[in-house]
Design an enzyme around this catalytic site. Sequence first.
Site, PDB file in Angstrom:
ATOM      1  N   ARG A  16       0.830  -1.205   0.000  1.00 23.46           N
ATOM      2  CA  ARG A  16       0.000   0.000   0.000  1.00 23.46           C
ATOM      3  C   ARG A  16       0.871   1.264   0.000  1.00 23.46           C
ATOM      4  NH1 ARG A  16      -1.063   4.875   2.324  1.00 23.46           N
ATOM      5  NH2 ARG A  16      -0.461   3.971   4.341  1.00 23.46           N
ATOM      6  N   HIS A  69       4.932   4.541  12.437  1.00 25.09           N
ATOM      7  CA  HIS A  69       5.088   4.543  10.978  1.00 25.09           C
ATOM      8  C   HIS A  69       6.011   5.702  10.611  1.00 25.09           C
ATOM      9  CE1 HIS A  69       3.328   4.130   6.776  1.00 25.09           C
ATOM     10  NE2 HIS A  69       3.734   5.385   6.726  1.00 25.09           N
ATOM     11  N   HIS A 122       8.879   7.564   7.894  1.00 26.58           N
ATOM     12  CA  HIS A 122       9.527   7.716   6.584  1.00 26.58           C
ATOM     13  C   HIS A 122      10.943   8.212   6.820  1.00 26.58           C
ATOM     14  CE1 HIS A 122       5.990   7.324   3.766  1.00 26.58           C
ATOM     15  NE2 HIS A 122       5.435   7.266   4.961  1.00 26.58           N
ATOM     16  N   CYS A 144       4.332   9.637   0.041  1.00 23.11           N
ATOM     17  CA  CYS A 144       2.943  10.088  -0.014  1.00 23.11           C
ATOM     18  C   CYS A 144       2.802  11.056  -1.176  1.00 23.11           C
ATOM     19  CB  CYS A 144       2.568  10.766   1.295  1.00 23.11           C
ATOM     20  SG  CYS A 144       0.943  11.535   1.230  1.00 23.11           S
TER      21      CYS A 144
END
Lengths: 301, 301
Positions: free
Chosen positions: A14, A207, A209, A240
């Site tokens: 995803r 989560h 990045h 994103c």
Amino acid sequence: MKDRRVEMVEVGPRDGLQNESAIVSTADKAELIRRAIAYGARRIEVTSFVNPSKVPQLADAEQLVAMLPDRDDVTYIGLVLNRRGAERALATGRIDELGAVCVTSNTFGVRNQGQSSAESLAAAIEIVGLAKAAGRSGQITIATAFGCPFEGEIAIDRVVEMAKRAADAGPREIALADTIGAGTPAEVAETVGRVRAAVGALPVRVHFHNTRGSGLANVWAAVNEGAATVDASLGGLGGCPFAPGAAGNVATEDVVYLLERSGVATGLALPRVVEAAGWLGGVMGRPLPAMVSRAPAFPGS
Amino acid sequence: MKDRRVEMVEVGPRDGLQNESAIVSTADKAELIRRAIAYGARRIEVTSFVNPSKVPQLADAEQLVAMLPDRDDVTYIGLVLNRRGAERALATGRIDELGAVCVTSNTFGVRNQGQSSAESLAAAIEIVGLAKAAGRSGQITIATAFGCPFEGEIAIDRVVEMAKRAADAGPREIALADTIGAGTPAEVAETVGRVRAAVGALPVRVHFHNTRGSGLANVWAAVNEGAATVDASLGGLGGCPFAPGAAGNVATEDVVYLLERSGVATGLALPRVVEAAGWLGGVMGRPLPAMVSRAPAFPGS
């Protein structure tokens, strides 16, 4: 035998793929999921049920879900942003868990998902209710928890307050997402610690990045503050599409290397992760950002 | 005003460049040093005095040193591996500090510098003595302190024992180097803590490579254990020509971003570091590994 353990969520299918402009075939996505299961992933964010015109890469959500291996021991998560997405995901009959996303920042919320911060929280609460009514679980992610690309710093108080309200909806967990990779470990440790204290027994998932290189330092800080679950993306794919400059998710193989060598069991088999990353690099037609896959194997890892 | 402070050592001119096959001009190296001073670096590893046939990139050591800005407030470090190197460095009259390197691993020591572990320690002790006799300072780095590419795991006991013996020579500090980027934060924290306890008041400096993605997590772990000084390389250039697969040093801009946002002052001005990294990328003719320089500026950083 490791003294400590965290749960990993593989988000490659995803979050790893959604920012890729070249469409990956549904068959390759299904293979990615099969390989993730083979390297030990037992919780996988497989796709999102959002407007296909906004995220064309994931327009095949229903087709992909129909191809998921039938495994009682694997939790398949579908990301949804509203009632319509939740209904689509539940209608497949194959999604075990709805992942809902609320955002700390109004500006980001409107640009990312057409919702203000308050609207996104209300939608997330509704989604968890729909999941539970259907006999599934729901979880809530607080996005831009460590900074917004438009509004800058986000007060920890705001994150804690949203976490409390999200927890009242009865999700499986609260996730804290550094959507743009701006967080650093001191802030991460404080935020995880305060959110844990605010949500009682509810597990906290994180989560990160790696936009500014701090991703793995943040994982380590979060795990040391008791985060139960860590997201990562095979090969470090990801980003994103609505956050300018957001680089990849922290890479599954880099997180596994760091944690396992630090005495924290992840349930994943590093050599099989590296093998899968090599396969995924071939599918994507380029070297992926993860470091461990490009480094020589270290004895014992 | 930050509560905490670390000292940064810019190692780009030496460790950053030594692995580059295309020779960088002496003028560009001098410009790199001028720019490092401009962004706030006050301790810079400028070159090494080793066999030019082994490290052709640094064959211009004497010429470069003659071009160093005359600054009383900047410490110029020259890396040396033996008496001959020390004599060359001291003969320039412009090197403030000799950096000596001993290795934990016999295999790596022989391949990297033609010395067994014991021979390298003896040479380092001699080098510190030569520096002090010349009215300069010397420091000792323990290389492969977190793993050897040939021998694998290195026992922390061995690192601690070498640190104790090195400390007896009266160096300015003991540095711990993760030459191949194999370390992870739990091991780093334990090693830094135990070495600090073993060397009394002597400061501990750390040197990490980001080969497996853990570099910044290791910096953070080390700083939390009281490491006083952190090495970094502008743009994340670097590596070791004799360590297979060793990727770049941790990047100066990524370390500064992480530390400053975590309340640890570095003395470096991030926007000027990023500007210098852009210049260096132009010199090298390719994007450099550092993440912060490629990410959008975050408000407040």
